[in-house]
Every structure is written in structure tokens, then in C-alpha cells.
Design a protein around this motif. Sequence first.
Motif, PDB file in Angstrom:
ATOM      1  N   MET A 389       0.855  -1.362  -0.157  1.00  0.00           N
ATOM      2  CA  MET A 389       0.359  -0.187  -0.153  1.00  0.00           C
ATOM      3  C   MET A 389       0.970   1.354   0.237  1.00  0.00           C
ATOM      4  SD  MET A 389      -2.586   1.642   2.186  1.00  0.00           S
ATOM      5  CE  MET A 389      -2.967   3.263   2.411  1.00  0.00           C
ATOM      6  N   PRO A 390       1.658   1.867   1.091  1.00  0.00           N
ATOM      7  CA  PRO A 390       2.757   2.771   1.195  1.00  0.00           C
ATOM      8  C   PRO A 390       3.861   3.109  -0.334  1.00  0.00           C
ATOM      9  CG  PRO A 390       2.725   1.481   3.276  1.00  0.00           C
ATOM     10  CD  PRO A 390       2.502   0.550   1.929  1.00  0.00           C
ATOM     11  N   CYS A 391       3.553   1.327  -1.236  1.00  0.00           N
ATOM     12  CA  CYS A 391       4.906   1.944  -2.530  1.00  0.00           C
ATOM     13  C   CYS A 391       3.972   1.803  -3.436  1.00  0.00           C
ATOM     14  CB  CYS A 391       5.985   0.287  -2.374  1.00  0.00           C
ATOM     15  SG  CYS A 391       6.586  -0.097  -1.716  1.00  0.00           S
ATOM     16  N   PHE A 392       2.034   1.799  -3.355  1.00  0.00           N
ATOM     17  CA  PHE A 392       1.176   1.923  -4.633  1.00  0.00           C
ATOM     18  C   PHE A 392       1.370   3.533  -4.614  1.00  0.00           C
ATOM     19  CE2 PHE A 392      -2.661   2.734  -5.872  1.00  0.00           C
ATOM     20  CZ  PHE A 392      -2.875   2.388  -6.893  1.00  0.00           C
ATOM     21  N   LEU A 393       0.292   3.814  -3.065  1.00  0.00           N
ATOM     22  CA  LEU A 393       0.338   5.369  -2.764  1.00  0.00           C
ATOM     23  C   LEU A 393       1.635   6.083  -3.695  1.00  0.00           C
ATOM     24  CD1 LEU A 393      -1.167   4.830   0.746  1.00  0.00           C
ATOM     25  CD2 LEU A 393      -2.472   5.641  -2.052  1.00  0.00           C
ATOM     26  N   THR A 394       2.841   5.949  -2.966  1.00  0.00           N
ATOM     27  CA  THR A 394       3.977   6.689  -3.602  1.00  0.00           C
ATOM     28  C   THR A 394       4.093   6.982  -5.506  1.00  0.00           C
ATOM     29  OG1 THR A 394       5.490   5.858  -1.919  1.00  0.00           O
ATOM     30  CG2 THR A 394       6.689   6.760  -4.021  1.00  0.00           C
ATOM     31  N   ILE A 395       3.446   5.350  -5.233  1.00  0.00           N
ATOM     32  CA  ILE A 395       4.073   5.233  -7.365  1.00  0.00           C
ATOM     33  C   ILE A 395       3.404   5.965  -7.845  1.00  0.00           C
ATOM     34  CG2 ILE A 395       3.906   3.921  -8.865  1.00  0.00           C
ATOM     35  CD1 ILE A 395       5.398   2.065  -7.375  1.00  0.00           C
ATOM     36  N   ALA A 396       1.649   5.834  -7.292  1.00  0.00           N
ATOM     37  CA  ALA A 396       0.467   6.447  -8.061  1.00  0.00           C
ATOM     38  C   ALA A 396      -0.015   8.075  -8.476  1.00  0.00           C
ATOM     39  CB  ALA A 396      -0.990   5.818  -7.721  1.00  0.00           C
ATOM     40  N   MET A 397       0.347   8.106  -7.067  1.00  0.00           N
ATOM     41  CA  MET A 397       0.316   9.437  -6.103  1.00  0.00           C
ATOM     42  C   MET A 397       0.933  10.655  -7.472  1.00  0.00           C
ATOM     43  SD  MET A 397      -2.331  10.181  -4.655  1.00  0.00           S
ATOM     44  CE  MET A 397      -2.066  11.285  -3.628  1.00  0.00           C
ATOM     45  N   MET A 398       2.206  10.429  -7.938  1.00  0.00           N
ATOM     46  CA  MET A 398       3.934  11.203  -7.866  1.00  0.00           C
ATOM     47  C   MET A 398       2.381  11.246  -9.951  1.00  0.00           C
ATOM     48  SD  MET A 398       7.447  10.141  -7.377  1.00  0.00           S
ATOM     49  CE  MET A 398       7.638   9.959  -5.654  1.00  0.00           C
ATOM     50  N   PRO A 399       2.431  10.590 -10.621  1.00  0.00           N
ATOM     51  CA  PRO A 399       1.842  11.183 -12.053  1.00  0.00           C
ATOM     52  C   PRO A 399       0.282  11.829 -11.634  1.00  0.00           C
ATOM     53  CG  PRO A 399       2.111   8.484 -11.657  1.00  0.00           C
ATOM     54  CD  PRO A 399       2.385   9.321 -10.493  1.00  0.00           C
ATOM     55  N   PHE A 400      -0.747  11.258 -10.487  1.00  0.00           N
ATOM     56  CA  PHE A 400      -1.804  11.529 -10.370  1.00  0.00           C
ATOM     57  C   PHE A 400      -2.371  12.568  -9.885  1.00  0.00           C
ATOM     58  CE2 PHE A 400      -3.698   6.080  -9.914  1.00  0.00           C
ATOM     59  CZ  PHE A 400      -3.361   6.751 -11.799  1.00  0.00           C
ATOM     60  N   ALA A 401      -1.724  12.913  -8.626  1.00  0.00           N
ATOM     61  CA  ALA A 401      -1.519  14.133  -8.002  1.00  0.00           C
ATOM     62  C   ALA A 401      -0.125  14.747  -8.963  1.00  0.00           C
ATOM     63  CB  ALA A 401      -1.558  13.904  -6.614  1.00  0.00           C
ATOM     64  N   TYR A 402      -0.090  14.701 -10.023  1.00  0.00           N
ATOM     65  CA  TYR A 402       1.140  15.351 -10.816  1.00  0.00           C
ATOM     66  C   TYR A 402       1.988  16.323  -9.435  1.00  0.00           C
ATOM     67  CZ  TYR A 402       2.169  17.503 -15.103  1.00  0.00           C
ATOM     68  OH  TYR A 402       3.538  17.842 -16.418  1.00  0.00           O
ATOM     69  N   SER A 403       2.829  15.384  -8.693  1.00  0.00           N
ATOM     70  CA  SER A 403       3.718  15.929  -7.419  1.00  0.00           C
ATOM     71  C   SER A 403       4.323  14.994  -6.995  1.00  0.00           C
ATOM     72  CB  SER A 403       2.832  16.754  -6.643  1.00  0.00           C
ATOM     73  OG  SER A 403       3.946  17.239  -5.599  1.00  0.00           O
ATOM     74  N   ILE A 404       5.610  15.515  -7.763  1.00  0.00           N
ATOM     75  CA  ILE A 404       6.481  13.769  -6.798  1.00  0.00           C
ATOM     76  C   ILE A 404       7.038  14.195  -5.528  1.00  0.00           C
ATOM     77  CG2 ILE A 404       9.046  13.445  -7.298  1.00  0.00           C
ATOM     78  CD1 ILE A 404       9.853  14.730  -9.729  1.00  0.00           C
ATOM     79  N   THR A 405       6.851  15.553  -4.329  1.00  0.00           N
ATOM     80  CA  THR A 405       6.785  15.798  -2.991  1.00  0.00           C
ATOM     81  C   THR A 405       5.471  15.155  -2.763  1.00  0.00           C
ATOM     82  OG1 THR A 405       8.008  17.396  -3.471  1.00  0.00           O
ATOM     83  CG2 THR A 405       6.209  17.345  -1.879  1.00  0.00           C
ATOM     84  N   ASP A 406       4.442  15.067  -3.205  1.00  0.00           N
ATOM     85  CA  ASP A 406       3.346  13.979  -2.700  1.00  0.00           C
ATOM     86  C   ASP A 406       3.763  12.812  -2.526  1.00  0.00           C
ATOM     87  OD1 ASP A 406       1.673  16.511  -2.325  1.00  0.00           O
ATOM     88  OD2 ASP A 406       0.408  16.580  -4.253  1.00  0.00           O
ATOM     89  N   GLY A 407       3.568  12.312  -3.867  1.00  0.00           N
ATOM     90  CA  GLY A 407       4.055  10.997  -3.707  1.00  0.00           C
ATOM     91  C   GLY A 407       5.038  10.565  -2.680  1.00  0.00           C
TER      92      GLY A 407
END
Length: 448
Positions: A389-407
Motif C-alpha cells: 500500500m505505501p509503495c502503491f501510493l508513492t508510485i500512483a500519487m506522483m503522476p495522478f497528483a502531478y507531484s513528486i513530493t505528494d508521492g
Amino acid sequence: MDAGQRAPKNGGVCFMEKMFKLKEHGTTVGKEVAGGFTTFFAMAYIIFVNPNFLSQTGMDFNAVMLATCISAAVGTAVTALLANVPFAQAPGMGLNAFFTFTVCFGMGYTWQQALAIVFISGLLFLAITVSPLRKQVIDAIPAPLKNAISAGIGLFIALVGLLNAGIVVADGNLLDLGNITSGAPLLALIGLLVTGILMACGVKAAMLIGILVTTVIGIPMGLTTLPGEITLSGVSLAPTFMQMDFGGLLSMGVLPLITAIVTFTICDMFDTVGTLIGTAGNAGMLNEKGELPHGDRALIADAVATCAGACLGTSTVTTFVESSTGISEGARTGFSSLVVSLCFLASCVLAPVAGIIPGAATAPALIIVGILMLKSAARIDWSDFEIAMPCFLTIAMMPFAYSITDGIGFGFISWVVIKVFRGKFKEVPVLMYILSLLFVLMYILSNL
């Protein structure tokens, strides 16, 4: 005459042998030179791609290109002379995306302020590297999250490439497929296929060749504009040299500043450590303790190069995984790195022609880099949900939120929370708690 001609050559070889200890490392001048050229051509795409990224912030394209070449030459030369290892440096992919899309566009810093942040992160990296903190920081971030960060940045970079080319377009708050049958999207797809075929066939310098071929194909399509004359006049480092703005760093608040500095530092550190250990391990260059001899010096060189790059006018300089191509050719010492450094210096003369290359020609390189970085996800244990789960959120949030920081933020916070509620709070290093708390505070304060 023949003897006189041979003497300097032999003297030169002896000098290189003494300086870089070639025999001790089981290599030769020929292998080192071949390895150096191989590494350079494998990473030369950064000469065109980096200014394409940073110029979107308002930075001068040609000045960034010169800064890219010179900072790469400086960082790689320091690595060669200080650490005597066959690794090359240049402004890093992912870190330039963070600079442009998160620090400048997302957080609202000017590019001058972003350069100041990069400089500070370089100093922080240097301080950590020369202190006992280095091992603690490296050990603090769990390996699965390190792999997830790399994979997430890969997806983010690929998305940027797709958007830049128009293959994918933003339709309101949604993404949609662009008009891929003509114009820049069609040229980018052709370039992607050309580069992909070259990569699949194992062609050296595939990405650089792909950029050049796509640029040529763009001429009859009306997307590549040839200048009337090619001249070095007007090409200068002045627009970006020593343009760092330290005075306005607190304009966005303390937490965003800390977040940006820490993110730059952590990404640079783990990019470099991962490249050094992973590549050297595959080549059998590690000692019995699993360490790369003089690896600490390579980290120091990386930190120094980041500071130098900020002064010149580019985002974070880091060790390139493409160094593995030269190592595969037999390079084992800093001699090959010195060859790479000289190649980057020579590349400064390309500045007048760099502007010819359309964005549709560099976009395929971004997508290919994204593909290569995504392989890190294969090292994650997806069967363990505590990790998944943490790894998925890290990977997914970068493109989906358009932010490396948020990932990174979502990954760190979820990792800590899950560990605590499973009673494994002692397994979480103190640094992870501190970083997660900083991210939580950032999210709370940014929405007040």
C-alpha cells in the motif's frame, strides 16, 4: 624519430597507470577510453532534455544547456580524480522534473529561488556525506519505498513526455488522448518507435540517436526549423550563472522550503547510493563488506557537483545509472570518467544547434527513461500489503497528483501509520517519523 614518438605515448600510459592504477583494477587504457565514450553517448540525451525541462520555468535554453554540459564535466571530473571510480554525473532526470513542476510551478518559487534551494540541498548532502549521519540516513528509508520513489518518478517523467508531445492532452481536470495522426504527437510517436527499436536491438547511444533521427524526420513535417546560420554569438552562461536568490526563500513559508530542500537531498542521495551499489555490485566491484571502495568520496563529488550546478544554473547533479554501459565495456577506474568529462566539455559547442531540436523529438527520451525507471517496482514485494500500500501510493500519487513530493509524502505517512498500528513502531527509524510529521504539517498548513 620512432623512439621519440613512442616515449611520450609510453610515458602517458605510465602516468595513467600510476594515477588510476589500471592494472590493479584489471583494466587497460583502451578499455577505459571505450567505456568512457560508451557512457557519454548513453547519457548525452540529457544535453537536450534538461534545458527542455528547465526552460519552461523561464530560464534561458542555451544557458541551461551550457550549465548542463559544464556541471556534468565538473562533477564527473571530480568523481574521477577524487574517487577513481567509473561513474559519470549530470543533472538528474526526475530531479529536474521536481525542480520545474513541483518547486517552481507547484510551490510557486522562482527559478532563481529554486537554484538557491538546490545549492542548499547540495551543502546539506555534503554535510551528511562527511559525517556519521550518512549511514543512518541511507538506512532510514526502507528499501521498498526507495524502489517505489524511483518507479513513481519514472511514471511522472513518462507522463510529462506524453503531455509535452501532445500524445496525451489535459481536457479540463481529465486526461485524454490527443490527435496522434498529425503534427507533434505523430512525430513523437514515430520517435518513440525509432528509439524503442534501437533500445530493443541493444544499439549504443539509442536515445541520442533517436532524438537526432526524430529531429531529421521533423524537417519535412514542418516541425523542425533550421536556422539561417549557426553561430556561437549570443550563446552565454550569463543568464543563469550565479543567479541564485536566497532572499526570497521564506516567501512561501518555512515548511515548503524544508520540504523542497529535504526532498532534493534525499532523492539525490538515494539515486547516487543506489546507482553506485547496484551497478558496482553487478560488475563485481564491491569488497567483501558489500561496499564500493571510495564510494564515500563519490558521494562527496556528487554533493560538490550539485552546488557547482546550482551556481552555473541547473538543477541537481547526480550520478547517472547509464554509467553501467561503460562499466559493461570494461571500465573500472576514474580514467573512463575523465573521458566522459572531456566529452561533455566538448559538447558545449552544440549550444547553437540545440534549439533546432523540437520538443516532440525529446519527448520519446522522457518516456523511455520512465520505462527504465519503472523496473524498480519489480523489486517490491507486492504480496505483502503492509509494503504494497505505501509503495502503491508513492508510485500512483506522483503522476495522478502531478507531484513528486505528494508521492513521497503519501508513501512515508502511510508506511509509518501502518507500522505503528501493527505494533511495529520500533521498526520505524526516528528520521521516518520526523519526515512524515513534516509532510503532515505541510498538508495541514497548506490548506488553512
